[in-house]
Write a protein that holds these residues in place. Sequence first.
Motif, PDB file in Angstrom:
ATOM      1  N   MET A  10     -15.804  64.607   0.885  1.00 30.76           N
ATOM      2  CA  MET A  10     -16.430  64.426   2.188  1.00 30.76           C
ATOM      3  C   MET A  10     -17.308  65.622   2.502  1.00 30.76           C
ATOM      4  O   MET A  10     -17.020  66.741   2.104  1.00 30.76           O
ATOM      5  CB  MET A  10     -15.353  64.278   3.284  1.00 30.76           C
ATOM      6  N   SER A  11     -18.380  65.389   3.228  1.00 30.48           N
ATOM      7  CA  SER A  11     -19.301  66.442   3.630  1.00 30.48           C
ATOM      8  C   SER A  11     -19.155  66.706   5.124  1.00 30.48           C
ATOM      9  O   SER A  11     -18.704  65.838   5.885  1.00 30.48           O
ATOM     10  CB  SER A  11     -20.741  66.034   3.317  1.00 30.48           C
ATOM     11  N   ASP A  12     -19.573  67.887   5.566  1.00 27.01           N
ATOM     12  CA  ASP A  12     -19.612  68.184   7.002  1.00 27.01           C
ATOM     13  C   ASP A  12     -21.006  67.980   7.569  1.00 27.01           C
ATOM     14  O   ASP A  12     -21.243  68.259   8.755  1.00 27.01           O
ATOM     15  CB  ASP A  12     -19.127  69.611   7.281  1.00 27.01           C
ATOM     16  N   SER A  13     -21.932  67.493   6.751  1.00 25.25           N
ATOM     17  CA  SER A  13     -23.343  67.426   7.137  1.00 25.25           C
ATOM     18  C   SER A  13     -23.928  66.043   6.886  1.00 25.25           C
ATOM     19  O   SER A  13     -23.912  65.546   5.752  1.00 25.25           O
ATOM     20  CB  SER A  13     -24.150  68.465   6.348  1.00 25.25           C
ATOM     21  N   LEU A  14     -24.444  65.430   7.954  1.00 27.38           N
ATOM     22  CA  LEU A  14     -25.049  64.101   7.857  1.00 27.38           C
ATOM     23  C   LEU A  14     -26.532  64.179   8.214  1.00 27.38           C
ATOM     24  O   LEU A  14     -26.892  64.601   9.313  1.00 27.38           O
ATOM     25  CB  LEU A  14     -24.346  63.122   8.812  1.00 27.38           C
ATOM     26  N   VAL A  15     -27.379  63.773   7.283  1.00 24.37           N
ATOM     27  CA  VAL A  15     -28.826  63.737   7.498  1.00 24.37           C
ATOM     28  C   VAL A  15     -29.215  62.325   7.912  1.00 24.37           C
ATOM     29  O   VAL A  15     -28.914  61.359   7.204  1.00 24.37           O
ATOM     30  CB  VAL A  15     -29.591  64.136   6.226  1.00 24.37           C
ATOM     31  N   ILE A  16     -29.880  62.200   9.059  1.00 24.65           N
ATOM     32  CA  ILE A  16     -30.279  60.898   9.580  1.00 24.65           C
ATOM     33  C   ILE A  16     -31.786  60.743   9.414  1.00 24.65           C
ATOM     34  O   ILE A  16     -32.563  61.575   9.884  1.00 24.65           O
ATOM     35  CB  ILE A  16     -29.887  60.762  11.060  1.00 24.65           C
ATOM     36  N   ILE A  17     -32.186  59.679   8.736  1.00 28.93           N
ATOM     37  CA  ILE A  17     -33.604  59.423   8.477  1.00 28.93           C
ATOM     38  C   ILE A  17     -33.961  58.021   8.977  1.00 28.93           C
ATOM     39  O   ILE A  17     -33.516  57.033   8.400  1.00 28.93           O
ATOM     40  CB  ILE A  17     -33.945  59.535   6.980  1.00 28.93           C
ATOM     41  N   PRO A  18     -34.751  57.925  10.054  1.00 29.11           N
ATOM     42  CA  PRO A  18     -35.221  56.609  10.498  1.00 29.11           C
ATOM     43  C   PRO A  18     -36.340  56.119   9.576  1.00 29.11           C
ATOM     44  O   PRO A  18     -37.159  56.919   9.118  1.00 29.11           O
ATOM     45  CB  PRO A  18     -35.776  56.882  11.904  1.00 29.11           C
ATOM     46  N   THR A  19     -36.374  54.825   9.320  1.00 25.44           N
ATOM     47  CA  THR A  19     -37.423  54.288   8.449  1.00 25.44           C
ATOM     48  C   THR A  19     -38.019  53.014   9.027  1.00 25.44           C
ATOM     49  O   THR A  19     -37.346  52.207   9.668  1.00 25.44           O
ATOM     50  CB  THR A  19     -36.895  53.975   7.038  1.00 25.44           C
ATOM     51  N   TYR A  20     -39.305  52.850   8.757  1.00 25.08           N
ATOM     52  CA  TYR A  20     -40.008  51.590   8.972  1.00 25.08           C
ATOM     53  C   TYR A  20     -41.148  51.565   7.960  1.00 25.08           C
ATOM     54  O   TYR A  20     -42.072  52.366   8.032  1.00 25.08           O
ATOM     55  CB  TYR A  20     -40.545  51.457  10.398  1.00 25.08           C
ATOM     56  N   ASN A  21     -41.026  50.672   6.989  1.00 31.59           N
ATOM     57  CA  ASN A  21     -42.016  50.550   5.910  1.00 31.59           C
ATOM     58  C   ASN A  21     -42.212  51.875   5.164  1.00 31.59           C
ATOM     59  O   ASN A  21     -43.309  52.450   5.155  1.00 31.59           O
ATOM     60  CB  ASN A  21     -43.353  50.044   6.461  1.00 31.59           C
ATOM     61  N   GLU A  22     -41.154  52.335   4.533  1.00 32.96           N
ATOM     62  CA  GLU A  22     -41.208  53.588   3.773  1.00 32.96           C
ATOM     63  C   GLU A  22     -40.812  53.368   2.310  1.00 32.96           C
ATOM     64  O   GLU A  22     -40.221  54.237   1.671  1.00 32.96           O
ATOM     65  CB  GLU A  22     -40.271  54.628   4.403  1.00 32.96           C
ATOM     66  N   LYS A  23     -41.193  52.212   1.748  1.00 33.84           N
ATOM     67  CA  LYS A  23     -40.800  51.913   0.379  1.00 33.84           C
ATOM     68  C   LYS A  23     -41.393  52.899  -0.629  1.00 33.84           C
ATOM     69  O   LYS A  23     -40.818  53.134  -1.694  1.00 33.84           O
ATOM     70  CB  LYS A  23     -41.191  50.489  -0.006  1.00 33.84           C
ATOM     71  N   GLU A  24     -42.561  53.492  -0.293  1.00 27.89           N
ATOM     72  CA  GLU A  24     -43.195  54.431  -1.224  1.00 27.89           C
ATOM     73  C   GLU A  24     -42.426  55.752  -1.316  1.00 27.89           C
ATOM     74  O   GLU A  24     -42.567  56.478  -2.297  1.00 27.89           O
ATOM     75  CB  GLU A  24     -44.635  54.734  -0.788  1.00 27.89           C
ATOM     76  N   ASN A  25     -41.660  56.064  -0.275  1.00 31.55           N
ATOM     77  CA  ASN A  25     -41.036  57.383  -0.183  1.00 31.55           C
ATOM     78  C   ASN A  25     -39.517  57.399  -0.284  1.00 31.55           C
ATOM     79  O   ASN A  25     -38.942  58.413  -0.687  1.00 31.55           O
ATOM     80  CB  ASN A  25     -41.425  58.034   1.161  1.00 31.55           C
ATOM     81  N   ILE A  26     -38.857  56.311   0.097  1.00 30.58           N
ATOM     82  CA  ILE A  26     -37.427  56.410   0.403  1.00 30.58           C
ATOM     83  C   ILE A  26     -36.563  56.722  -0.826  1.00 30.58           C
ATOM     84  O   ILE A  26     -35.629  57.520  -0.754  1.00 30.58           O
ATOM     85  CB  ILE A  26     -36.926  55.134   1.136  1.00 30.58           C
ATOM     86  N   ALA A  27     -36.849  56.118  -1.975  1.00 35.32           N
ATOM     87  CA  ALA A  27     -36.019  56.374  -3.156  1.00 35.32           C
ATOM     88  C   ALA A  27     -36.135  57.835  -3.599  1.00 35.32           C
ATOM     89  O   ALA A  27     -35.124  58.500  -3.894  1.00 35.32           O
ATOM     90  CB  ALA A  27     -36.407  55.442  -4.299  1.00 35.32           C
TER      91      ALA A  27
END
Length: 239
Positions: free
Chosen positions: A1-18
């Motif tokens: 388990m980690s103590d750190s959660l990164v939250i990333i909102p997306t809308y049409n980010e197929k070029e970047n998300i992977a």
Amino acid sequence: MSDSLVIIPTYNEKENIAKMIDTVFNLSYPFHLLIVDDGSPDGTSDIVKGLQVKYEGRLHLLQRAGKLGLGTAYLDGFRWGMAKSADYYYFFEMDADFSHNPKDLVRLREACATGGGDVAVGSRYTKGGGVENWPIDRRLLSYGASVYVRLITWMPVKDSTAGFMCYTRPVLEAIDFDAIQFIGYAFQIEMKHTAWKLGYRIVEVPITFTDRILGASKMHGSIVKEAVVGVLSLRFRKG
């Protein structure tokens, strides 16, 4: 388990998300990731689902029905993370398009974990920070907005519109999410202002912001208008 959660909102980010997901999970610190996708028609969420097998237990997906606003995406992400695990203590906001360098996540965490911050801001306008690949008019607009916020609210933050953040859990627990009024870029100002008014310490970590290379910008006129009007309302808000 980690103590750190990164939250990333997306809308049409197929070029970047992977690439973003792989980059975060190759950092020296074991961050967890929550992607909050607003029904991207380009299949962004399908890419995330495919990678969940590879990153089981570390990569999470929250799907929402349509574009509901940047602010509500982060608030829903905070709520999800705080309910998911009591181990999450550091909560991060970050863009999906590499305008924020994922390597700086480690520095933001350290600013809170060992640097005395309750909130850490990835700052373009503190000493050592900067912007790349922006035209001069957008640089002036962004910097001018930060100066405007300081003049109106007296909040001692040089990059008040920054969206690269680390909040510690006590700060988020103290903020009444239902009282947050703005959903666009004014949300970033309102959250910092609320934390500051509650007496929490905000520290700024110099970063270099790089304009997106792939995908389309989400900036539009109503976002700017909300920010201008919203700052005035913050100045005279009670509490």
